[in-house]
Design an enzyme around this catalytic site. Sequence first.
Site, mmCIF file in Angstrom:
data_model
loop_
_atom_site.group_PDB
_atom_site.id
_atom_site.type_symbol
_atom_site.label_atom_id
_atom_site.label_comp_id
_atom_site.label_asym_id
_atom_site.label_seq_id
_atom_site.Cartn_x
_atom_site.Cartn_y
_atom_site.Cartn_z
ATOM 1 C CG HIS A 1 68.628 89.613 43.747
ATOM 2 N ND1 HIS A 1 68.395 88.536 44.563
ATOM 3 C CD2 HIS A 1 69.482 90.415 44.426
ATOM 4 C CE1 HIS A 1 69.077 88.671 45.695
ATOM 5 N NE2 HIS A 1 69.737 89.811 45.646
ATOM 6 C CE LYS B 1 77.796 88.155 53.331
ATOM 7 N NZ LYS B 1 77.076 88.679 52.168
ATOM 8 N NE ARG C 1 67.453 95.753 49.601
ATOM 9 C CZ ARG C 1 68.025 94.649 50.028
ATOM 10 N NH1 ARG C 1 67.316 93.554 50.180
ATOM 11 N NH2 ARG C 1 69.301 94.645 50.342
ATOM 12 C CB SER D 1 68.475 86.844 50.014
ATOM 13 O OG SER D 1 68.620 87.112 48.650
HETATM 14 P P1 ADP Z 1 74.902 91.222 49.267
HETATM 15 O O1 ADP Z 1 75.217 90.118 50.208
HETATM 16 O O2 ADP Z 1 76.076 91.702 48.463
HETATM 17 O O3 ADP Z 1 74.080 92.355 49.820
HETATM 18 P P2 ADP Z 1 72.453 90.407 47.974
HETATM 19 O O4 ADP Z 1 72.270 89.177 47.165
HETATM 20 O O5 ADP Z 1 71.699 90.512 49.245
HETATM 21 O O6 ADP Z 1 74.012 90.494 48.175
HETATM 22 O O7 ADP Z 1 72.129 91.696 47.105
HETATM 23 C C1 ADP Z 1 72.768 91.972 45.887
HETATM 24 C C2 ADP Z 1 72.295 93.321 45.370
HETATM 25 O O8 ADP Z 1 70.901 93.265 45.088
HETATM 26 C C3 ADP Z 1 72.469 94.481 46.334
HETATM 27 O O9 ADP Z 1 72.841 95.639 45.609
HETATM 28 C C4 ADP Z 1 71.102 94.678 46.916
HETATM 29 O O10 ADP Z 1 70.884 96.002 47.351
HETATM 30 C C5 ADP Z 1 70.259 94.367 45.698
HETATM 31 N N1 ADP Z 1 68.892 93.991 46.064
HETATM 32 C C6 ADP Z 1 68.503 92.937 46.817
HETATM 33 N N2 ADP Z 1 67.154 92.924 46.959
HETATM 34 C C7 ADP Z 1 66.690 94.007 46.281
HETATM 35 C C8 ADP Z 1 65.385 94.564 46.063
HETATM 36 N N3 ADP Z 1 64.287 94.018 46.590
HETATM 37 N N4 ADP Z 1 65.299 95.697 45.316
HETATM 38 C C9 ADP Z 1 66.425 96.262 44.821
HETATM 39 N N5 ADP Z 1 67.668 95.803 44.983
HETATM 40 C C10 ADP Z 1 67.808 94.688 45.712
#
Ligand code: ADP
Length: 153
Positions: free
Chosen positions: A17, A41, A90, A127
Site C-alpha cells: 500500500h 467482513k 498486483r 494484508s
Molecule cells: P480491499 O479489501 O479493498 O482489496 P486492500 O487493503 O486489500 O483492500 O487493498 C487496497 C488496495 O491496495 C487495492 O487496490 C489493492 O490492489 C492494493 N494493494 C494491496 N497490496 C498491494 C501491493 N502489494 N501492490 C500494489 N497494490 C496493492
Amino acid sequence: MKKAIFPGSFDPITLGHVDIINRALPLFSEIIIAVGVNTDKTYLFSLEDRVNFIKKHYANEPKVKVETYSGLTIDFCKKLNIHFILRGLRNPADFEFEKAIAQTNRKLSTVETVFLLTSAGTSFISSSIVRDVLKNGGDISCLVPDSVSKKLG
Ligand code: ADP
C-alpha cells in the site's frame, strides 16, 4: 487541484500500500486513504488500529489524510467531491476484479479509477499474507511500515 481516494481494508496497511500511495503522491494534490467499514467482513485489527497505523506512518505528509467510510465508494467520493479512485494492481486476478468494479463505478457515476502497477519488490505483499504470518508467530517487519510492526513487536 486533483484529489484521489485510496479505498481499502488496510487490515493492516502494508509496504505494498505504501508503495502505491508514495508513487501516487506526485500525481495528486491530496490522497484520502479511505478505510472501509464493511459489516460483512471480519477484520484482524480494529478500525481504530487500522486508521492509527496509517496516520502514524504519514504523520509528516500533509498531502495524506485518513478517513473511514461505509457504503459505496462512489457515494463517499460524491460526499467529498472527489473524482478519482486510486487502486493498485498486483496480478491478473486483481485486474479482473478491479476491472469489473471500475466499470461498474463508471456506469453509476463519473468517478474515474486510476491504477498503478505494483513495484517488483512489493508485488507479493498482501494484508492477508501479513495476517497469516502474524497469526503463526512470524516476523512481519519486512512487509509492513514501522507503525504496524513497532506496535506489535
Ligand atoms: P480491499 O479489501 O479493498 O482489496 P486492500 O487493503 O486489500 O483492500 O487493498 C487496497 C488496495 O491496495 C487495492 O487496490 C489493492 O490492489 C492494493 N494493494 C494491496 N497490496 C498491494 C501491493 N502489494 N501492490 C500494489 N497494490 C496493492
